[in-house]
Design a protein around this motif. Sequence first.
Motif, PDB file in Angstrom:
ATOM      1  N   PRO A 227       0.805  -1.233   0.000  1.00 44.76           N
ATOM      2  CA  PRO A 227       0.000   0.000   0.000  1.00 44.76           C
ATOM      3  C   PRO A 227       0.834   1.278   0.000  1.00 44.76           C
ATOM      4  CG  PRO A 227      -0.784  -1.556   1.656  1.00 44.76           C
ATOM      5  CD  PRO A 227       0.543  -2.044   1.199  1.00 44.76           C
ATOM      6  N   VAL A 228       2.091   1.218   0.473  1.00 51.96           N
ATOM      7  CA  VAL A 228       2.878   2.450   0.638  1.00 51.96           C
ATOM      8  C   VAL A 228       4.032   2.568  -0.358  1.00 51.96           C
ATOM      9  CG1 VAL A 228       2.291   2.670   3.078  1.00 51.96           C
ATOM     10  CG2 VAL A 228       4.285   1.327   2.410  1.00 51.96           C
ATOM     11  N   ASP A 229       4.567   1.452  -0.804  1.00 54.63           N
ATOM     12  CA  ASP A 229       5.717   1.502  -1.723  1.00 54.63           C
ATOM     13  C   ASP A 229       5.620   0.300  -2.657  1.00 54.63           C
ATOM     14  OD1 ASP A 229       8.127   1.715  -3.015  1.00 54.63           O
ATOM     15  OD2 ASP A 229       9.312   2.075  -1.207  1.00 54.63           O
ATOM     16  N   GLN A 230       4.847   0.486  -3.734  1.00 52.29           N
ATOM     17  CA  GLN A 230       4.612  -0.626  -4.651  1.00 52.29           C
ATOM     18  C   GLN A 230       5.894  -1.048  -5.373  1.00 52.29           C
ATOM     19  OE1 GLN A 230       1.393   0.281  -7.291  1.00 52.29           O
ATOM     20  NE2 GLN A 230      -0.169   0.285  -5.654  1.00 52.29           N
ATOM     21  N   GLU A 231       6.753  -0.098  -5.648  1.00 52.90           N
ATOM     22  CA  GLU A 231       7.989  -0.437  -6.369  1.00 52.90           C
ATOM     23  C   GLU A 231       8.877  -1.358  -5.530  1.00 52.90           C
ATOM     24  OE1 GLU A 231      11.812   1.803  -8.468  1.00 52.90           O
ATOM     25  OE2 GLU A 231      10.051   2.967  -7.834  1.00 52.90           O
ATOM     26  N   ARG A 232       9.034  -1.024  -4.255  1.00 52.71           N
ATOM     27  CA  ARG A 232       9.841  -1.883  -3.389  1.00 52.71           C
ATOM     28  C   ARG A 232       9.146  -3.210  -3.135  1.00 52.71           C
ATOM     29  NH1 ARG A 232      11.986  -0.730   2.801  1.00 52.71           N
ATOM     30  NH2 ARG A 232      13.194  -2.687   2.952  1.00 52.71           N
ATOM     31  N   SER A 233       7.806  -3.184  -3.034  1.00 49.50           N
ATOM     32  CA  SER A 233       7.059  -4.431  -2.858  1.00 49.50           C
ATOM     33  C   SER A 233       7.272  -5.360  -4.034  1.00 49.50           C
ATOM     34  CB  SER A 233       5.571  -4.117  -2.699  1.00 49.50           C
ATOM     35  OG  SER A 233       4.809  -5.314  -2.640  1.00 49.50           O
ATOM     36  N   LEU A 234       7.268  -4.773  -5.249  1.00 47.32           N
ATOM     37  CA  LEU A 234       7.520  -5.586  -6.436  1.00 47.32           C
ATOM     38  C   LEU A 234       8.934  -6.159  -6.417  1.00 47.32           C
ATOM     39  CD1 LEU A 234       6.584  -6.623  -9.185  1.00 47.32           C
ATOM     40  CD2 LEU A 234       7.364  -4.453 -10.188  1.00 47.32           C
ATOM     41  N   ALA A 235       9.880  -5.341  -5.960  1.00 43.08           N
ATOM     42  CA  ALA A 235      11.270  -5.808  -5.889  1.00 43.08           C
ATOM     43  C   ALA A 235      11.408  -6.981  -4.923  1.00 43.08           C
ATOM     44  CB  ALA A 235      12.182  -4.661  -5.467  1.00 43.08           C
ATOM     45  N   GLU A 236      10.678  -6.896  -3.807  1.00 41.50           N
ATOM     46  CA  GLU A 236      10.727  -8.006  -2.845  1.00 41.50           C
ATOM     47  C   GLU A 236      10.134  -9.278  -3.437  1.00 41.50           C
ATOM     48  OE1 GLU A 236      12.209  -8.174  -0.050  1.00 41.50           O
ATOM     49  OE2 GLU A 236      12.779  -6.075   0.168  1.00 41.50           O
ATOM     50  N   MET A 237       9.054  -9.168  -4.198  1.00 44.26           N
ATOM     51  CA  MET A 237       8.457 -10.342  -4.818  1.00 44.26           C
ATOM     52  C   MET A 237       9.368 -10.940  -5.883  1.00 44.26           C
ATOM     53  SD  MET A 237       5.866 -10.964  -3.109  1.00 44.26           S
ATOM     54  CE  MET A 237       5.392 -12.358  -4.123  1.00 44.26           C
ATOM     55  N   VAL A 238      10.089 -10.074  -6.597  1.00 43.78           N
ATOM     56  CA  VAL A 238      11.081 -10.580  -7.556  1.00 43.78           C
ATOM     57  C   VAL A 238      12.169 -11.357  -6.815  1.00 43.78           C
ATOM     58  CG1 VAL A 238      12.867  -9.899  -9.197  1.00 43.78           C
ATOM     59  CG2 VAL A 238      10.631  -8.791  -9.265  1.00 43.78           C
ATOM     60  N   GLU A 239      12.558 -10.826  -5.641  1.00 43.08           N
ATOM     61  CA  GLU A 239      13.553 -11.525  -4.831  1.00 43.08           C
ATOM     62  C   GLU A 239      13.010 -12.872  -4.334  1.00 43.08           C
ATOM     63  OE1 GLU A 239      17.233 -12.089  -2.950  1.00 43.08           O
ATOM     64  OE2 GLU A 239      16.569 -10.658  -4.478  1.00 43.08           O
ATOM     65  N   VAL A 240      11.735 -12.921  -3.985  1.00 37.13           N
ATOM     66  CA  VAL A 240      11.101 -14.176  -3.574  1.00 37.13           C
ATOM     67  C   VAL A 240      11.164 -15.191  -4.711  1.00 37.13           C
ATOM     68  CG1 VAL A 240       8.882 -15.243  -3.033  1.00 37.13           C
ATOM     69  CG2 VAL A 240       9.604 -13.191  -1.815  1.00 37.13           C
ATOM     70  N   GLN A 241      10.859 -14.721  -5.918  1.00 37.00           N
ATOM     71  CA  GLN A 241      10.920 -15.616  -7.075  1.00 37.00           C
ATOM     72  C   GLN A 241      12.331 -16.144  -7.280  1.00 37.00           C
ATOM     73  OE1 GLN A 241      10.277 -13.775 -10.939  1.00 37.00           O
ATOM     74  NE2 GLN A 241       9.046 -15.526 -11.601  1.00 37.00           N
ATOM     75  N   HIS A 242      13.307 -15.253  -7.131  1.00 36.16           N
ATOM     76  CA  HIS A 242      14.712 -15.670  -7.281  1.00 36.16           C
ATOM     77  C   HIS A 242      15.102 -16.687  -6.206  1.00 36.16           C
ATOM     78  CE1 HIS A 242      19.015 -15.432  -7.968  1.00 36.16           C
ATOM     79  NE2 HIS A 242      19.180 -15.138  -6.678  1.00 36.16           N
ATOM     80  N   LEU A 243      14.667 -16.450  -4.980  1.00 33.61           N
ATOM     81  CA  LEU A 243      14.981 -17.383  -3.896  1.00 33.61           C
ATOM     82  C   LEU A 243      14.376 -18.763  -4.144  1.00 33.61           C
ATOM     83  CD1 LEU A 243      14.520 -15.033  -0.818  1.00 33.61           C
ATOM     84  CD2 LEU A 243      16.652 -16.092  -1.559  1.00 33.61           C
ATOM     85  N   ALA A 244      13.122 -18.767  -4.644  1.00 31.22           N
ATOM     86  CA  ALA A 244      12.469 -20.050  -4.912  1.00 31.22           C
ATOM     87  C   ALA A 244      13.216 -20.821  -5.993  1.00 31.22           C
ATOM     88  CB  ALA A 244      11.019 -19.811  -5.331  1.00 31.22           C
ATOM     89  N   ARG A 245      13.644 -20.132  -7.039  1.00 31.69           N
ATOM     90  CA  ARG A 245      14.390 -20.809  -8.100  1.00 31.69           C
ATOM     91  C   ARG A 245      15.747 -21.294  -7.600  1.00 31.69           C
ATOM     92  NH1 ARG A 245      13.167 -16.618 -13.137  1.00 31.69           N
ATOM     93  NH2 ARG A 245      11.013 -17.307 -13.525  1.00 31.69           N
ATOM     94  N   THR A 246      16.387 -20.466  -6.770  1.00 29.86           N
ATOM     95  CA  THR A 246      17.684 -20.878  -6.222  1.00 29.86           C
ATOM     96  C   THR A 246      17.535 -22.128  -5.352  1.00 29.86           C
ATOM     97  OG1 THR A 246      18.445 -18.585  -6.226  1.00 29.86           O
ATOM     98  CG2 THR A 246      19.636 -20.141  -4.819  1.00 29.86           C
ATOM     99  N   ALA A 247      16.467 -22.180  -4.538  1.00 25.90           N
ATOM    100  CA  ALA A 247      16.237 -23.363  -3.703  1.00 25.90           C
ATOM    101  C   ALA A 247      16.000 -24.595  -4.553  1.00 25.90           C
ATOM    102  CB  ALA A 247      15.043 -23.115  -2.776  1.00 25.90           C
ATOM    103  N   LEU A 248      15.248 -24.420  -5.647  1.00 31.10           N
ATOM    104  CA  LEU A 248      15.006 -25.547  -6.539  1.00 31.10           C
ATOM    105  C   LEU A 248      16.309 -26.037  -7.160  1.00 31.10           C
ATOM    106  CD1 LEU A 248      13.024 -27.420  -7.973  1.00 31.10           C
ATOM    107  CD2 LEU A 248      12.690 -25.636  -9.708  1.00 31.10           C
ATOM    108  N   GLU A 249      17.173 -25.108  -7.578  1.00 30.95           N
ATOM    109  CA  GLU A 249      18.472 -25.491  -8.143  1.00 30.95           C
ATOM    110  C   GLU A 249      19.341 -26.192  -7.095  1.00 30.95           C
ATOM    111  OE1 GLU A 249      20.109 -21.887  -9.582  1.00 30.95           O
ATOM    112  OE2 GLU A 249      18.730 -21.716 -11.305  1.00 30.95           O
TER     113      GLU A 249
END
Length: 379
Positions: A227-249
């Motif tokens: 609600p307050v910083d959509q750009e940073r929120s999006l960045a965190e979700m991108v980081e979540v996606q990266h973490l999930a892929r790294t865990a899978l690897e």
Amino acid sequence: MSETNALEPLRRSTRNTLVVTVLTFGALPTLALTSHYPGPLHTALLLGGVVVFLALHGFRLSRAVRGPWVPFPAWQSWAQLVYVMALSFYGFWLDVQIGIMSVLLVGLAATEFAIGRDWRTAWLHMGSAAVAEGVVAATAVALFAPDGYPLVMGLSVAGVMVFSSYCISIAFRQWERTLLLDKARQQAAELATTKERLRLAEDLHDILGHALEVVSLKSELAVRLGPVDQERSLAEMVEVQHLARTALEDVRALVQGNRPTDLGNELIGARKLLTSAGIECAFDANADLVSQRELLGRVLREAVTNLLRHANARKCGVSLVVTNAEATLRVWNDGAPETAAGNGSGLTGLARRVGEAGGTFTAGPVAPESFEVIATVPA
């Protein structure tokens, strides 16, 4: 090669040795009969008795070698011994030489006590059988050969029995030791499989536990920032996606057996993670100073995962002290209640790994409301 096939050559060798021994000992009374022919009736009776004994004894030995190596009931072996002692007494009655050759059959029968029993118990039975046969031989000589020496004959017969029983028992002991070695080999293989499964379970715990904890943390942060910083929120979700892929690897690399864990990489990851979680952490560690980088990297990863999962931390510290003899990694955090668990499966696995490496590991609460993980390994 299967377990059965691996034992088959020695099983066949043991069986052949026993067959040759049984046939040789059975042939000796026959040779004595040809040299001192007592007549067709006595010859047939003695030979018939020898054949019956050899068939029964051979069958029992064959069953022992093929099946479980367990002792025969003592009463069965003693009943067989009484039967063969009666044959030897009959042989002494016919002729002293025939009786002496028949004594070897008694020694052959006495070796059954060596199957599946400890040496002390086996020799208690075999020694008793030797004494009994010595008494039988001395009595027969005293009755049927007055010009003989009953005492000398009794002692000689007992000695021959002990010697023959010992020689045959060696083959039994060789087979028994082979079975014990094979059982130990199977147990070692099962233990190695269990240890490998435990290692895989611990590695999966390290990978998925750490990754899921971080994903959960960053997902919550993204929700709060939405609600307050959509750009940073999006960045965190991108980081979540990266973490999930790294865990899978990492899981794939673990299955393939080529997943490294390095203290330097874990220090970088821990610093980024704790900063994004809003936890103030002081780092005083240089991974280049230690050789146990893989093990200490695991300790750091589990300590950080434990911190995020069980504590409401605001401050933490990571220090690495290296001397000529050892390296000590210490991870500390506040916000841990006194009831915080310090014996989870991850920490337990780390304690075992550090202990196997010749080090020490401690993890537990320290006042006030803090938690500390210390791992010391040889430098």
